[in-house]
Design an enzyme around this catalytic site. Structure first.
Site, short mmCIF file in Angstrom:
data_model
loop_
_atom_site.label_atom_id
_atom_site.label_comp_id
_atom_site.label_asym_id
_atom_site.label_seq_id
_atom_site.Cartn_x
_atom_site.Cartn_y
_atom_site.Cartn_z
N HIS A 417 0.83 -1.20 0.00
CA HIS A 417 0.00 0.00 0.00
C HIS A 417 0.87 1.25 0.00
O HIS A 417 2.05 1.23 0.36
CB HIS A 417 -0.95 0.02 1.21
CG HIS A 417 -0.32 0.49 2.48
ND1 HIS A 417 -0.22 1.83 2.81
CD2 HIS A 417 0.24 -0.18 3.52
CE1 HIS A 417 0.37 1.95 3.99
NE2 HIS A 417 0.67 0.75 4.44
N CYS A 418 0.27 2.36 -0.43
CA CYS A 418 0.90 3.67 -0.35
C CYS A 418 -0.12 4.61 0.28
O CYS A 418 -0.84 4.21 1.19
CB CYS A 418 1.36 4.14 -1.72
SG CYS A 418 0.04 4.29 -2.95
N LYS A 419 -0.19 5.83 -0.18
CA LYS A 419 -1.17 6.77 0.37
C LYS A 419 -2.56 6.52 -0.20
O LYS A 419 -3.54 6.45 0.53
CB LYS A 419 -0.74 8.21 0.09
CG LYS A 419 -1.67 9.28 0.65
CD LYS A 419 -1.15 10.67 0.33
CE LYS A 419 -1.99 11.75 1.00
NZ LYS A 419 -3.38 11.80 0.49
N GLY A 421 -2.92 4.53 -3.57
CA GLY A 421 -2.95 3.43 -4.52
C GLY A 421 -2.11 3.60 -5.75
O GLY A 421 -1.88 2.64 -6.48
N TYR A 446 -3.34 3.88 2.37
CA TYR A 446 -3.44 4.27 3.78
C TYR A 446 -4.62 5.23 4.01
O TYR A 446 -5.24 5.20 5.08
CB TYR A 446 -2.13 4.92 4.22
CG TYR A 446 -2.09 5.25 5.70
CD1 TYR A 446 -2.02 4.24 6.65
CD2 TYR A 446 -2.12 6.57 6.13
CE1 TYR A 446 -1.98 4.53 8.01
CE2 TYR A 446 -2.07 6.87 7.49
CZ TYR A 446 -2.00 5.84 8.42
OH TYR A 446 -1.97 6.15 9.76
#
Length: 458
Positions: A417-419, A421, A446
């Site tokens: 995951h990132c912020k 996608g 996130y």
């Protein structure tokens, strides 16, 4: 006086046109310079001055092509080492046109030759109205101090402190601040999404401008510096000598699926520019996904570099041309072709397709509870991680995944995951290309995790 900002979201890059009484200056131009020529013509301006606040590392500048098109003079800070005709400027040097006066300040720290440009308009009085700070001062941040081969980050950070406290902080609170980059740029650590500010606001809210000793500032600026992308030095060298005009690049060939398959096996990288969802559903095995919808060029430079032959997979011809242009903006010119008819052409040829699973945050929470060996990988930056992260997740910033996956086991299920996608889809494709077959992209990242009320820690 006219002061117009041109913001290029793909690179989080801001450039400027300043005009008065028929004459204009362009500051920190992007590589495709038609935008400035058109804007100047529409406003009845002739471009006579081109100013580079420093030799940029994260994109290729169009200063040489713009100078050849207009006859304008190029200005750079003293000591740049530029090999093309230019005027080296020092503290207090000025240029005037119409009722506009531009005064140069030498503000080293991000780079040794960095300058800032104080803008004054006679119609508004003799006081400074604005300052173009390049990569010295951002909104909410300052430039990274590790882009020199002759000075250590600590030495550059010390120079940056002096530039901020002895030059820029001496300007009135009302002066507007216009930097060369915004949120997401790799030239800072946590730049605000705002496009401009004032010296007064930055004095109050910018963490790097708060009262501290020079020694403490150096310590803060050099702690946890993100890795410097390898292509940065290459772009500096290109900008020092001047880039070729975009029109000189050869056309992109249209390749059959069979030819793409052959060239991929010979070492060419297949770059899929579609969005994450269609890519995850079906893509060329081993291809790297970087969606055109985000900071495409910056991430292409960071994870692919400048020295690989690239073959594009795009939604259509227009998207392929857009991708080619954006890649050239960071100096990626080895685009040897594009897949005919995109992913549909690949499937029609009967060639194998790969897919990557996608998982919602609520389902991820359940998987984490049921499978203690599930690896949750956070590919955001250190500063984002510090503000909040999923308990038990592993921080592995995206720009590091292409270099090492040492903490991860390719045989185990891995959720990325990132912020929101965008970066996680890139990371999933990089992991798959390195042999990870059990990778899942976390939908919404996130932000979705926090939005669903799931627990996090900081």
């Amino acid at each position: 006086m006219i002061l117009e900002q041109f913001y290029l979201g793909c690179l989080a890059h801001a450039s400027y046109l300043i005009g008065s009484e028929g004459v204009a200056a362009v500051v920190d131009p992007q590589r495709d310079v038609r935008i400035y020529l058109d804007a100047a013509r529409q406003q009845g301006l002739g471009i006579a001055h081109i100013i580079e606040t420093h030799l940029h590392a994260d994109f290729v500048s169009g200063h040489q092509e713009l100078a050849q098109s207009t006859g304008a003079a190029i200005y750079l800070g003293e000591g740049s080492g530029a090999t093309f005709p230019h005027r080296a400027v020092r503290d207090g040097d000025e240029i005037e046109f119409g009722k506009c006066r531009l005064r140069f300040l030498q503000t080293p720290g991000h780079t040794l030759e960095s300058i800032s440009v104080v803008v004054m308009d006679a119609e508004s009085g003799n006081d400074p109205q604005a300052v173009l700070t390049g990569d010295t001062l951002f909104i909410g941040d300052v430039g990274r101090p590790d882009l020199s081969d002759t000075h250590t980050p600590q030495q550059l950070a010390g120079l940056l402190y002096d530039s901020l406290h002895h030059k820029l902080l001496g300007l009135p609170d009302s002066v507007k601040v216009y930097p060369a980059h915004g949120a997401g740029s790799m030239c800072g650590r946590n730049i605000s999404a705002d496009r401009n500010s004032t010296m007064g606001r930055e004095r109050l809210t910018n963490y790097a401008l708060q009262p501290m000793t020079r020694e403490r500032f150096v310590e803060v600026m050099t702690q946890d510096l993100p890795a410097r992308p390898e292509y940065f030095q290459r772009d500096v060298d290109v900008n020092r000598h001047g880039a070729a005009a975009l029109e000189s690049l050869p056309p992109v060939a249209v390749l059959s699926p069979e030819e793409v398959f052959k060239r991929q096996r010979q070492g060419a990288a297949v770059l899929d520019t579609r969005a994450a969802t269609p890519y995850c559903s079906a893509h060329v095995p081993g291809s790297i996904q970087i969606g055109l919808g985000g900071q495409f060029a910056a991430w292409a430079g960071a994870v692919l570099g400048l020295d690989r032959d690239l073959i594009l997979v795009a939604e259509d011809d227009q998207a392929a041309e857009e991708a080619r242009l954006r890649l050239a903006r960071v100096g990626i010119e080895r685009v040897v072709g594009r897949l005919r008819d995109g992913i549909a052409g690949w499937a029609h040829a009967g060639l194998a397709l790969a897919e990557i699973g996608q998982i919602a945050v609520q389902d991820l929470r359940e998987e984490m509870a049921q499978d203690p060996e599930l690896a949750v990988v956070d590919v955001r930056r250190q500063a984002e991680w510090n503000q909040g992260h999923i308990a038990g997740a592993l921080l592995l910033p995206l720009d590091q995944i292409g270099k090492s996956t040492a903490p991860l086991d390719p045989e185990k299920l891995t959720a990325v995951h990132c912020k929101s996608g965008y970066r996680s889809a890139i990371a999933c494709s990089l992991l798959e290309a390195r042999g990870f077959q059990k990778v899942m992209n976390v939908l919404g990242g996130y932000d979705a995790w926090v939005g669903a009320g799931l627990p996090s820690e900081s």
